[in-house]
Design an enzyme around this catalytic site. Structure first.
Site, PDB file in Angstrom:
ATOM      1  N   ARG A   1       7.328  -9.450  -6.534  1.00 35.31           N
ATOM      2  CA  ARG A   1       7.528  -7.993  -6.397  1.00 35.31           C
ATOM      3  C   ARG A   1       8.797  -7.658  -5.600  1.00 35.31           C
ATOM      4  O   ARG A   1       8.836  -6.709  -4.812  1.00 35.31           O
ATOM      5  CB  ARG A   1       6.311  -7.330  -5.737  1.00 35.31           C
ATOM      6  CG  ARG A   1       5.043  -7.469  -6.497  1.00 35.31           C
ATOM      7  CD  ARG A   1       5.067  -6.813  -7.867  1.00 35.31           C
ATOM      8  NE  ARG A   1       3.877  -7.181  -8.603  1.00 35.31           N
ATOM      9  CZ  ARG A   1       3.827  -8.190  -9.486  1.00 35.31           C
ATOM     10  NH1 ARG A   1       4.913  -8.873  -9.793  1.00 35.31           N
ATOM     11  NH2 ARG A   1       2.711  -8.507 -10.098  1.00 35.31           N
TER      12      ARG A   1
ATOM     13  N   SER B   1      -0.859  -1.182  -7.067  1.00 35.73           N
ATOM     14  CA  SER B   1      -1.291  -2.060  -5.967  1.00 35.73           C
ATOM     15  C   SER B   1      -0.628  -1.621  -4.668  1.00 35.73           C
ATOM     16  O   SER B   1       0.591  -1.518  -4.587  1.00 35.73           O
ATOM     17  CB  SER B   1      -0.905  -3.507  -6.262  1.00 35.73           C
ATOM     18  OG  SER B   1      -1.641  -3.969  -7.363  1.00 35.73           O
TER      19      SER B   1
ATOM     20  N   GLU C   1       3.159  -3.141  -0.867  1.00 35.24           N
ATOM     21  CA  GLU C   1       3.897  -3.271  -2.129  1.00 35.24           C
ATOM     22  C   GLU C   1       4.486  -1.904  -2.497  1.00 35.24           C
ATOM     23  O   GLU C   1       5.602  -1.798  -2.992  1.00 35.24           O
ATOM     24  CB  GLU C   1       2.972  -3.760  -3.257  1.00 35.24           C
ATOM     25  CG  GLU C   1       3.694  -3.911  -4.594  1.00 35.24           C
ATOM     26  CD  GLU C   1       2.866  -4.623  -5.659  1.00 35.24           C
ATOM     27  OE1 GLU C   1       2.087  -5.525  -5.310  1.00 35.24           O
ATOM     28  OE2 GLU C   1       2.999  -4.251  -6.845  1.00 35.24           O
TER      29      GLU C   1
HETATM   30  C1  LIG Z   1      -1.939   2.776 -12.420  1.00 36.91           C
HETATM   31  C2  LIG Z   1      -0.828   1.859 -11.988  1.00 36.91           C
HETATM   32  C3  LIG Z   1      -0.842   0.535 -12.369  1.00 36.91           C
HETATM   33  C4  LIG Z   1       0.185  -0.337 -11.975  1.00 36.91           C
HETATM   34  N1  LIG Z   1       0.137  -1.648 -12.354  1.00 36.91           N
HETATM   35  C5  LIG Z   1       1.135  -2.484 -12.020  1.00 36.91           C
HETATM   36  C6  LIG Z   1       1.124  -3.856 -12.423  1.00 36.91           C
HETATM   37  O1  LIG Z   1       0.213  -4.322 -13.081  1.00 36.91           O
HETATM   38  N2  LIG Z   1       2.164  -4.639 -12.045  1.00 36.91           N
HETATM   39  C7  LIG Z   1       3.212  -4.169 -11.315  1.00 36.91           C
HETATM   40  O2  LIG Z   1       4.139  -4.933 -11.010  1.00 36.91           O
HETATM   41  N3  LIG Z   1       3.245  -2.873 -10.913  1.00 36.91           N
HETATM   42  C8  LIG Z   1       2.252  -2.038 -11.246  1.00 36.91           C
HETATM   43  N4  LIG Z   1       2.293  -0.727 -10.829  1.00 36.91           N
HETATM   44  C9  LIG Z   1       3.405  -0.271  -9.977  1.00 36.91           C
HETATM   45  C10 LIG Z   1       4.600   0.324 -10.722  1.00 36.91           C
HETATM   46  O3  LIG Z   1       4.227   0.801 -11.995  1.00 36.91           O
HETATM   47  C11 LIG Z   1       5.744  -0.675 -10.864  1.00 36.91           C
HETATM   48  O4  LIG Z   1       6.224  -1.118  -9.603  1.00 36.91           O
HETATM   49  C12 LIG Z   1       6.924  -0.074 -11.632  1.00 36.91           C
HETATM   50  O5  LIG Z   1       7.849  -1.103 -11.908  1.00 36.91           O
HETATM   51  C13 LIG Z   1       7.624   1.067 -10.898  1.00 36.91           C
HETATM   52  O6  LIG Z   1       8.492   1.702 -11.825  1.00 36.91           O
HETATM   53  P1  LIG Z   1       8.908   3.224 -11.623  1.00 36.91           P
HETATM   54  O7  LIG Z   1       9.863   3.555 -12.684  1.00 36.91           O
HETATM   55  O8  LIG Z   1       7.710   4.077 -11.503  1.00 36.91           O
HETATM   56  O9  LIG Z   1       9.655   3.142 -10.231  1.00 36.91           O
HETATM   57  P2  LIG Z   1       9.481   4.080  -8.954  1.00 36.91           P
HETATM   58  O10 LIG Z   1       8.073   4.026  -8.473  1.00 36.91           O
HETATM   59  O11 LIG Z   1      10.059   5.405  -9.218  1.00 36.91           O
HETATM   60  O12 LIG Z   1      10.394   3.293  -7.907  1.00 36.91           O
HETATM   61  C14 LIG Z   1       9.998   2.027  -7.433  1.00 36.91           C
HETATM   62  C15 LIG Z   1      11.200   1.353  -6.773  1.00 36.91           C
HETATM   63  O13 LIG Z   1      12.167   1.087  -7.781  1.00 36.91           O
HETATM   64  C16 LIG Z   1      13.401   1.732  -7.470  1.00 36.91           C
HETATM   65  N5  LIG Z   1      13.991   2.193  -8.733  1.00 36.91           N
HETATM   66  C17 LIG Z   1      13.419   2.923  -9.719  1.00 36.91           C
HETATM   67  N6  LIG Z   1      14.285   3.128 -10.726  1.00 36.91           N
HETATM   68  C18 LIG Z   1      15.440   2.525 -10.359  1.00 36.91           C
HETATM   69  C19 LIG Z   1      16.728   2.392 -10.961  1.00 36.91           C
HETATM   70  N7  LIG Z   1      17.039   2.909 -12.152  1.00 36.91           N
HETATM   71  N8  LIG Z   1      17.666   1.684 -10.280  1.00 36.91           N
HETATM   72  C20 LIG Z   1      17.417   1.125  -9.085  1.00 36.91           C
HETATM   73  N9  LIG Z   1      16.225   1.235  -8.455  1.00 36.91           N
HETATM   74  C21 LIG Z   1      15.252   1.925  -9.096  1.00 36.91           C
HETATM   75  C22 LIG Z   1      13.060   2.862  -6.505  1.00 36.91           C
HETATM   76  O14 LIG Z   1      14.141   3.182  -5.666  1.00 36.91           O
HETATM   77  C23 LIG Z   1      11.893   2.234  -5.744  1.00 36.91           C
HETATM   78  O15 LIG Z   1      12.361   1.384  -4.716  1.00 36.91           O
HETATM   79  C24 LIG Z   1       1.265   0.146 -11.196  1.00 36.91           C
HETATM   80  C25 LIG Z   1       1.291   1.509 -10.834  1.00 36.91           C
HETATM   81  C26 LIG Z   1       0.267   2.355 -11.225  1.00 36.91           C
HETATM   82  C27 LIG Z   1       0.318   3.801 -10.828  1.00 36.91           C
END
Ligand SMILES: Cc1cc2nc3c(=O)[nH]c(=O)nc-3n(C[C@H](O)[C@H](O)[C@H](O)COP(=O)(O)OP(=O)(O)OC[C@H]3O[C@@H](n4cnc5c(N)ncnc54)[C@H](O)[C@@H]3O)c2cc1C
Length: 300
Positions: free
Chosen positions: A172, A223, A293
């Site tokens: 992660r 998580s 996380e």
């Molecule tokens: C119901 C649910 C289930 C989930 N299951 C999983 C799972 O199974 N496995 C898992 O790994 N995660 C899981 N997650 C967490 C999440 O979906 C992941 O971490 C996902 O990759 C975050 O993507 P996001 O676009 O929402 O990023 P955000 O939440 O908007 O941002 C997360 C981080 O990424 C950075 N970021 C976002 N976009 C960019 C960009 N374009 N450039 C640089 N940095 C950026 C942000 O600054 C921040 O630090 C889950 C979340 C939920 C709500």
């Protein structure tokens, strides 16, 4: 907010001052960003970054599925990439996807082209930008297992391609979390020549599993804690007695006790307070350190 916000570069995209961020996050909490910038395209983003006071912090966000924005809001500029950063293009070696493409959509497009190896993206409700930054993964696979390279824009507006090794992936984690560079897109190496219906069947299996094991219709951030070496975070939260127990308007889900939920008009302080209370109790009772996380950002 000081003078810098009155002297923003001229752009084609949208700039919003004192922009509410709660609607852009799954938790639906948190204060405003000093400035929210929705660039029109890469050139627009580069113009903005080159012209912005270098001292102003810039925070990229995806769809906020791993973010807890604190109640005091966020200093500086939040950048959110839109439709023009969401193209997905398949090839015989794999595919490229823009940073704003949804992981689940990427999984589907790959499957339809008979490309295997990204089915697990169907289980992650974020964008490619978030997945690369977080090395998102599930069901035994992580982003690093399929990623060839990522195109990023640095704080000065320069575009660089980083290889898988240069991204320094760990559980992660990637180097992007320390740099605050903006992911523009990513290339994934996949296995070609598969029967699309078989790849789609694996996606459906993952989607069905998620429906029954995660509170995916709640206001959550996925998580909360990373699994400590040799332990499951959900078990530690449960054994510390926090499954379903309220802290302000927040609680850990009854369905999955490593998922925090905004259950009853929680504030960001409720959610972070719950997480920190549980971390302290787990340390006290079991001597184990839980590490966040979920990314917590902004002013308290
Ligand atoms: C119901 C649910 C289930 C989930 N299951 C999983 C799972 O199974 N496995 C898992 O790994 N995660 C899981 N997650 C967490 C999440 O979906 C992941 O971490 C996902 O990759 C975050 O993507 P996001 O676009 O929402 O990023 P955000 O939440 O908007 O941002 C997360 C981080 O990424 C950075 N970021 C976002 N976009 C960019 C960009 N374009 N450039 C640089 N940095 C950026 C942000 O600054 C921040 O630090 C889950 C979340 C939920 C709500």
């Amino acid at each position: 907010m000081s003078d810098w916000a009155d002297a923003l570069p001229a752009v084609r995209g949208k700039i919003v001052k004192q922009a509410e961020l709660a609607p852009f996050t799954w938790f639906r909490v948190g204060g405003p960003a000093d400035v929210l910038f929705l660039p029109e395209d890469e050139a627009d983003l580069a113009t903005f970054l080159k012209g912005l006071d270098p001292a102003v912090p810039v925070t990229p966000i995806g769809v906020g599925s791993n973010l807890l924005v604190r109640d005091g809001g966020l200093e500086g500029v939040v950048v959110r990439l839109g439709r023009n950063f969401a193209q997905i293009v398949t090839d015989d070696w794999g595919l490229t996807a823009g940073a704003a493409a949804l992981d689940a959509q990427v999984a589907k497009v790959a499957a339809r082209a008979g490309l295997a190896g990204l089915e697990f993206y169907a289980g992650i409700p974020g964008t490619v930008g978030g997945a690369v930054t977080m090395n998102a993964g599930c069901y035994g696979r992580e982003t690093k297992d399929a990623l060839l390279s990522a195109r990023i824009m640095d704080r000065s507006g320069n575009v660089v391609t980083l290889s898988n090794a240069e991204l320094q992936f760990a559980y992660r984690h990637s180097i992007l979390q320390e740099k605050n560079w903006i992911v523009l897109g990513a290339a994934y190496e996949l296995q070609e020549g598969n029967d699309p219906s078989e790849v789609i069947a694996r996606i459906e299996e993952i989607t069905a599993k998620r429906e029954t094991s995660q509170p995916i219709r709640e206001k959550t951030g996925g998580s909360t804690f990373k699994n400590p070496e040799g332990h499951s975070a959900w078990k530690l939260v449960d054994e510390a007695g926090w499954r379903g127990k309220f802290f302000g308007g927040a609680k850990f889900s009854e369905l999955h006790s490593n998922f925090m939920i905004n259950a009853d008009n929680a504030t960001a302080a409720d959610l972070e307070g719950l997480g920190d209370t549980v971390r302290a109790e787990v340390k006290d009772k079991f001597g184990i350190d839980l590490h966040w996380e979920i990314k917590r950002i902004g002013r308290k």
